[in-house]
Design an enzyme around this catalytic site. Sequence first.
Site, PDB file in Angstrom:
ATOM      1  N   TYR A 154     110.519   3.093 -13.933  1.00  0.00           N
ATOM      2  CA  TYR A 154     109.218   3.133 -12.982  1.00  0.00           C
ATOM      3  C   TYR A 154     109.616   3.865 -11.612  1.00  0.00           C
ATOM      4  O   TYR A 154     108.657   4.394 -11.474  1.00  0.00           O
ATOM      5  CB  TYR A 154     109.010   1.633 -12.908  1.00  0.00           C
ATOM      6  CG  TYR A 154     107.632   1.656 -12.070  1.00  0.00           C
ATOM      7  CD1 TYR A 154     106.549   1.870 -12.679  1.00  0.00           C
ATOM      8  CD2 TYR A 154     107.708   0.864 -10.920  1.00  0.00           C
ATOM      9  CE1 TYR A 154     105.415   1.870 -11.792  1.00  0.00           C
ATOM     10  CE2 TYR A 154     106.647   1.050 -10.034  1.00  0.00           C
ATOM     11  CZ  TYR A 154     105.449   1.502 -10.342  1.00  0.00           C
ATOM     12  OH  TYR A 154     104.388   1.403  -9.702  1.00  0.00           O
ATOM     13  N   PRO A 184     100.867   2.542  -2.694  1.00  0.00           N
ATOM     14  CA  PRO A 184     100.752   0.916  -2.399  1.00  0.00           C
ATOM     15  C   PRO A 184     101.927   0.294  -2.475  1.00  0.00           C
ATOM     16  O   PRO A 184     102.653   0.417  -3.507  1.00  0.00           O
ATOM     17  CB  PRO A 184      99.581   0.465  -3.381  1.00  0.00           C
ATOM     18  CG  PRO A 184      98.975   1.617  -4.063  1.00  0.00           C
ATOM     19  CD  PRO A 184     100.170   2.634  -3.893  1.00  0.00           C
TER      20      PRO A 184
END
Length: 252
Positions: A154, A184
């Site tokens: 990821y 974010p």
Amino acid sequence: MQGKIALITGATAGFGEACALTFAAAGYHLIITGRRKERLQELQQQLEKTYHIHVKPLAFDVRDRAAVNEALGSLDDSWRRVDVLVNNAGLALDLSPVDEGNPDDWDTMLDTNVKGLLYMSKAVIPWMKARKQGQIVNIGSTAAKTVYAKGNVYCASKAAVDALTQGMRIDLLPYNIKVTAVHPGAAETEFSLVRFKGDESKAKDVYKGFTPLSAKDVADVVFYCCSLPPHVCINDLVLTPTAQANAYYIHR
């Protein structure tokens, strides 16, 4: 159809849905994409009724290059005047040491987070180049900046988003097209529920002991980046909850 147009991927939940609401409230017409056709249609009805804008829902998976090209190729010229592309569709799956990871999960993350972003951008950029204007916002993550244990693939996928954004910024300079990465930190959306494959207890534990970002917080920042004067471009922006310093350090 007068007014600006924003194309938002992954609009059925989380950051994408919040971006759709925020841009609609500002009077943008919207192209919203996602895999859940019924959810897209519900959002279309809500936005058109509330904000009196035009909304075009396109149901497809950004991992499917042929489906991307078919869906965007079906748009007529009035919808190709895209002012803002928000490449939001993305996900994380599982937390495992790299040698214990599931290759199917790897494929899903890389195909969605990296290749899906590329497929969407390749389809839309020619429309922006022809008009010599537009802005692309790629949704990254603090995981692009700080690798954490068991986040291997990821983190790699979001680091790729970071690098691609920089490359796109350079390549599109001659065409007056802005390119922005918004990264974010911890935000309470469906993200952790998807990562832990529906385990609500694990998902809730991620946000215990501090106040995370909301989807609206992120959407507000994305919209701000797109509301600046033509000569101003935010290239790279990281936002986190006050309790979070980076992808690893959170004060609980």
